[in-house]
Design a protein around this motif. Structure first.
Motif, PDB file in Angstrom:
ATOM      1  N   LEU A  58     -23.174   8.472 -61.816  1.00 50.19           N
ATOM      2  CA  LEU A  58     -22.465   8.088 -62.892  1.00 50.19           C
ATOM      3  C   LEU A  58     -21.677   6.714 -62.896  1.00 50.19           C
ATOM      4  O   LEU A  58     -21.728   6.202 -63.951  1.00 50.19           O
ATOM      5  CB  LEU A  58     -21.104   9.217 -62.676  1.00 50.19           C
ATOM      6  N   LYS A  59     -21.542   6.228 -61.537  1.00 52.23           N
ATOM      7  CA  LYS A  59     -20.958   4.762 -61.779  1.00 52.23           C
ATOM      8  C   LYS A  59     -21.431   4.294 -60.172  1.00 52.23           C
ATOM      9  O   LYS A  59     -21.327   5.168 -59.078  1.00 52.23           O
ATOM     10  CB  LYS A  59     -19.580   4.856 -61.736  1.00 52.23           C
ATOM     11  N   ALA A  60     -21.769   2.919 -60.278  1.00 54.54           N
ATOM     12  CA  ALA A  60     -22.017   2.386 -58.969  1.00 54.54           C
ATOM     13  C   ALA A  60     -20.626   1.924 -58.537  1.00 54.54           C
ATOM     14  O   ALA A  60     -20.237   0.920 -59.234  1.00 54.54           O
ATOM     15  CB  ALA A  60     -23.118   1.228 -58.966  1.00 54.54           C
ATOM     16  N   ILE A  61     -20.132   2.280 -57.389  1.00 58.75           N
ATOM     17  CA  ILE A  61     -19.032   1.739 -56.651  1.00 58.75           C
ATOM     18  C   ILE A  61     -19.204   0.461 -55.924  1.00 58.75           C
ATOM     19  O   ILE A  61     -18.592  -0.421 -56.114  1.00 58.75           O
ATOM     20  CB  ILE A  61     -18.468   2.840 -55.639  1.00 58.75           C
ATOM     21  N   MET A  62     -20.289   0.477 -55.296  1.00 61.85           N
ATOM     22  CA  MET A  62     -20.780  -0.668 -54.601  1.00 61.85           C
ATOM     23  C   MET A  62     -22.306  -0.913 -54.171  1.00 61.85           C
ATOM     24  O   MET A  62     -22.815   0.155 -53.852  1.00 61.85           O
ATOM     25  CB  MET A  62     -20.027  -1.148 -53.359  1.00 61.85           C
ATOM     26  N   VAL A  63     -22.908  -1.854 -54.310  1.00 62.25           N
ATOM     27  CA  VAL A  63     -24.365  -2.340 -53.758  1.00 62.25           C
ATOM     28  C   VAL A  63     -24.311  -3.394 -53.181  1.00 62.25           C
ATOM     29  O   VAL A  63     -24.012  -4.423 -54.015  1.00 62.25           O
ATOM     30  CB  VAL A  63     -25.295  -2.139 -55.212  1.00 62.25           C
ATOM     31  N   ARG A  64     -24.566  -3.353 -52.001  1.00 66.10           N
ATOM     32  CA  ARG A  64     -24.843  -4.352 -51.228  1.00 66.10           C
ATOM     33  C   ARG A  64     -26.056  -5.162 -51.149  1.00 66.10           C
ATOM     34  O   ARG A  64     -27.149  -4.234 -51.072  1.00 66.10           O
ATOM     35  CB  ARG A  64     -24.384  -4.200 -49.511  1.00 66.10           C
ATOM     36  N   GLN A  65     -26.169  -6.306 -51.252  1.00 66.11           N
ATOM     37  CA  GLN A  65     -27.486  -7.099 -51.182  1.00 66.11           C
ATOM     38  C   GLN A  65     -27.960  -7.319 -49.597  1.00 66.11           C
ATOM     39  O   GLN A  65     -28.953  -7.466 -49.288  1.00 66.11           O
ATOM     40  CB  GLN A  65     -27.598  -8.327 -52.005  1.00 66.11           C
ATOM     41  N   ALA A  66     -26.857  -7.450 -48.858  1.00 60.92           N
ATOM     42  CA  ALA A  66     -26.853  -7.596 -47.366  1.00 60.92           C
ATOM     43  C   ALA A  66     -25.946  -6.851 -46.583  1.00 60.92           C
ATOM     44  O   ALA A  66     -24.818  -6.720 -47.151  1.00 60.92           O
ATOM     45  CB  ALA A  66     -27.074  -9.133 -47.114  1.00 60.92           C
ATOM     46  N   PRO A  67     -26.132  -6.701 -45.381  1.00 58.94           N
ATOM     47  CA  PRO A  67     -25.007  -6.143 -44.486  1.00 58.94           C
ATOM     48  C   PRO A  67     -23.745  -7.014 -44.524  1.00 58.94           C
ATOM     49  O   PRO A  67     -23.775  -8.296 -44.422  1.00 58.94           O
ATOM     50  CB  PRO A  67     -25.488  -5.870 -43.250  1.00 58.94           C
ATOM     51  N   LEU A  68     -22.611  -6.682 -44.451  1.00 59.73           N
ATOM     52  CA  LEU A  68     -21.555  -7.372 -43.889  1.00 59.73           C
ATOM     53  C   LEU A  68     -21.568  -8.059 -42.616  1.00 59.73           C
ATOM     54  O   LEU A  68     -21.966  -7.188 -41.535  1.00 59.73           O
ATOM     55  CB  LEU A  68     -20.037  -6.643 -44.131  1.00 59.73           C
ATOM     56  N   VAL A  69     -21.108  -9.275 -42.589  1.00 61.04           N
ATOM     57  CA  VAL A  69     -21.593  -9.877 -41.171  1.00 61.04           C
ATOM     58  C   VAL A  69     -20.287 -10.595 -40.996  1.00 61.04           C
ATOM     59  O   VAL A  69     -19.285 -10.888 -41.494  1.00 61.04           O
ATOM     60  CB  VAL A  69     -22.685 -11.197 -41.071  1.00 61.04           C
TER      61      VAL A  69
END
Length: 158
Positions: A147-158
């Protein structure tokens, strides 16, 4: 060389990675200014991050919605057999489907989880009935519409 873990990265390496994720085309001078070092040490650090495998390459981030569509559907797939040949056959076929953005071999109740992107429900139906359901070895399909993308990361948080 073995890839570093996030524990091996210092504050400056993390800042370099965060900056490059945001803008992979940033100039060396701008990157140096951003992390508070001169250009030569930044170049050395980036080279070390590349050699360690923390940076695998540089790519353009494409607009998925413009190029593929805005409808994301997660499809769980069960095969009629789970032997090595059946898995290889399915994986070879699924790689040819441009609608499939990602495919994961799973444990649990089904064999694969796909993220499929199409421009509309009608386009998804055509993909589902015309391609996916007809793939050899596919026994069961279950679709869930995002229904909705809350978040989509391109890379891990560092």
């Amino acid at each position: 060389m073995q890839a570093e873990t996030t524990q091996d990265l210092d504050r400056i390496d993390r800042k370099i990675l965060q900056t490059l994720v945001k803008d992979g085309r940033i100039s060396w001078r701008e990157l140096a200014d951003e992390v508070g070092l001169s250009t030569t040490p930044v170049l050395r650090r980036v080279k070390a991050l590349e050699e360690s495998g923390c940076i695998r390459g540089y790519t353009a981030t494409l607009d998925e919605a413009r190029l593929a569509g805005t409808l994301s559907v997660f499809v769980s797939i069960t095969l009629d057999k789970q032997d090595a040949d059946a898995l290889v056959r399915f994986e070879e076929q699924i790689k040819l489907a441009p609608e499939v953005m990602s495919c994961f071999l799973m444990t649990g109740d089904f064999d694969y989880l796909l993220r499929v992107v199409t421009p509309s429900v009608e386009a998804f139906q055509v993909f589902l009935t015309g391609k996916l359901a007809r793939m050899p070895g596919v026994a069961h399909l279950k679709s869930s519409f995002a229904l909705k993308a809350i978040m989509v990361r391109q890379a891990p948080l560092v």
